[in-house]
Design a protein around this motif. Structure first.
Motif, mmCIF file in Angstrom:
data_model
loop_
_atom_site.group_PDB
_atom_site.id
_atom_site.type_symbol
_atom_site.label_atom_id
_atom_site.label_comp_id
_atom_site.label_asym_id
_atom_site.label_seq_id
_atom_site.Cartn_x
_atom_site.Cartn_y
_atom_site.Cartn_z
ATOM 1 N N SER A 131 0.809 -1.209 0.000
ATOM 2 C CA SER A 131 0.000 0.000 0.000
ATOM 3 C C SER A 131 0.849 1.269 0.000
ATOM 4 O O SER A 131 0.310 2.374 -0.101
ATOM 5 N N LEU A 132 2.157 1.125 0.103
ATOM 6 C CA LEU A 132 3.029 2.300 0.084
ATOM 7 C C LEU A 132 2.890 3.021 -1.252
ATOM 8 O O LEU A 132 2.833 2.388 -2.306
ATOM 9 N N PRO A 133 2.879 4.362 -1.245
ATOM 10 C CA PRO A 133 2.746 5.087 -2.512
ATOM 11 C C PRO A 133 3.947 4.902 -3.426
ATOM 12 O O PRO A 133 3.802 4.927 -4.654
ATOM 13 N N ASP A 134 5.148 4.733 -2.857
ATOM 14 C CA ASP A 134 6.362 4.560 -3.669
ATOM 15 C C ASP A 134 7.282 3.562 -2.971
ATOM 16 O O ASP A 134 8.277 3.932 -2.342
ATOM 17 N N PRO A 135 6.976 2.256 -3.096
ATOM 18 C CA PRO A 135 7.805 1.263 -2.410
ATOM 19 C C PRO A 135 9.250 1.245 -2.900
ATOM 20 O O PRO A 135 10.162 0.916 -2.140
ATOM 21 N N HIS A 136 9.477 1.603 -4.156
ATOM 22 C CA HIS A 136 10.857 1.613 -4.660
ATOM 23 C C HIS A 136 11.697 2.677 -3.944
ATOM 24 O O HIS A 136 12.876 2.455 -3.646
ATOM 25 N N ALA A 137 11.078 3.818 -3.637
ATOM 26 C CA ALA A 137 11.796 4.864 -2.892
ATOM 27 C C ALA A 137 12.150 4.368 -1.497
ATOM 28 O O ALA A 137 13.258 4.640 -0.999
ATOM 29 N N ARG A 138 11.246 3.646 -0.854
ATOM 30 C CA ARG A 138 11.545 3.088 0.469
ATOM 31 C C ARG A 138 12.677 2.066 0.366
ATOM 32 O O ARG A 138 13.554 2.010 1.227
ATOM 33 N N LEU A 139 12.645 1.242 -0.697
ATOM 34 C CA LEU A 139 13.703 0.244 -0.862
ATOM 35 C C LEU A 139 15.064 0.917 -1.059
ATOM 36 O O LEU A 139 16.084 0.412 -0.563
ATOM 37 N N ARG A 140 15.103 2.044 -1.745
ATOM 38 C CA ARG A 140 16.371 2.762 -1.914
ATOM 39 C C ARG A 140 16.953 3.181 -0.574
ATOM 40 O O ARG A 140 18.171 3.275 -0.417
ATOM 41 N N GLU A 141 16.083 3.404 0.399
ATOM 42 C CA GLU A 141 16.547 3.808 1.726
ATOM 43 C C GLU A 141 17.117 2.630 2.506
ATOM 44 O O GLU A 141 18.142 2.771 3.184
ATOM 45 N N VAL A 142 16.472 1.465 2.431
ATOM 46 C CA VAL A 142 16.869 0.337 3.286
ATOM 47 C C VAL A 142 17.763 -0.676 2.564
ATOM 48 O O VAL A 142 18.484 -1.435 3.213
#
Length: 292
Positions: A131-142
């Motif tokens: 449900s995250l609006p931009d899961p790829h952006a979150r993945l770039r962080e972690v």
């Protein structure tokens, strides 16, 4: 250590793997060598397993499949799952001599150098991550290493990377990097070309002339949603957007060419992460693999 030979496999015969970026000429080599050695070709293309996706995946023609037996072709409908473990099962069920041919490095890794153990899926966590609006952006962080390998639209693998990090507190790419010392005994050739990008642009034009847009139209008419993973691959998503009046056809083709070039770069990066290098003689590799 190496895996033990399969029951019923020919003594001294090893699989031949022909890999490399899309459009580099892998299939031509595989056909030529399969006919010479009487081998079976196992398609290592994640999209070729889906029925109705023929032109956009450069799937072997019916005539080619009549000349040489193929596996991992037309096994699923676009709305049915097919995982790397399914590919491994198909590859191991193929008789010797066999040629694994394709440009899906994740399948190659799953078969040749199996992934480290990772936690089972957590449906509640996965639903939250999806449900995250931009899961790829979150993945770039972690997990920036994994994020660099994945297209922003590859939501299945992106969410899996986020899920593993949330459950273990470690990047999935770090798990992949751990050498478990397990490799199947195989001859591997990385086929590549200096003029690859020009070839890819020309191939997209040829696919359009062969009816690529009509193929996408037929899939949509059959009820396959644009949000399905196969329908988000390379040109399918852009041509579907054109058919939904969201993109001019010229722009859809341009984006397809751009994404295909990006995909080829990612394939090369992933193959290098497996410790492979471009080059090698497919003829010589086939002789080493099949001569026993």
């Amino acid at each position: 250590m190496l895996f033990r030979s399969r029951t019923g496999s020919s003594p001294g015969v090893k699989p031949l793997v022909i890999t490399g970026p899309t459009g580099a000429g892998k299939s031509e080599w595989a056909m030529r060598l399969a006919e010479r050695w009487g081998a079976v070709i196992v398609s290592m293309d994640a999209m070729a397993v889906y029925r109705g996706m023929d032109i956009g995946t450069a799937k072997p023609t019916l005539a080619e499949r009549a000349r040489v037996p193929h596996r991992c072709i037309d096994l699923r409908n676009p709305d049915e799952p097919f995982a790397a473990t399914d590919f491994v099962a198909e590859a191991e069920a193929a008789p010797d001599p066999r040629i694994l041919c394709g440009g899906t490095p994740f399948y190659l890794r799953a078969w040749w150098a199996p992934l480290v153990d990772a936690p089972s899926a957590d449906p509640r966590l996965r639903a939250e991550l999806e449900s995250l609006p931009d899961p790829h952006a979150r993945l770039r962080e972690v997990d920036p290493v994994l994020a660099a390998r994945l297209h922003p639209n590859d939501r299945v693998r992106i969410v899996r990377g986020l899920e593993v990090h949330a459950l273990l507190g470690r990047p999935l790419s770090a798990l992949h990097a751990e050498d478990r010392g397990t490799r199947r005994d195989a001859e591997i050739v990385w086929v590549d070309r200096d003029d690859l990008y020009d070839r890819l642009d020309a191939r997209v034009d040829a696919m359009m002339a062969a009816g690529y847009l009509e193929e996408v139209r037929a899939l949509l008419a059959a009820g396959y949603a644009r949000t399905l993973k196969p329908m988000l691959s390379l040109g399918y998503r852009h041509l579907a957007a054109h058919l939904a009046a969201e993109l001019p056809l010229e722009e859809a083709v341009r984006l397809t060419k751009r994404d295909t070039r990006h995909f080829a770069r990612k394939q090369r990066t992933f193959l290098r992460s497996l410790g492979l290098s471009p080059g090698g003689d497919p003829d010589a590799a086939a002789a080493r693999a099949f001569s026993g």
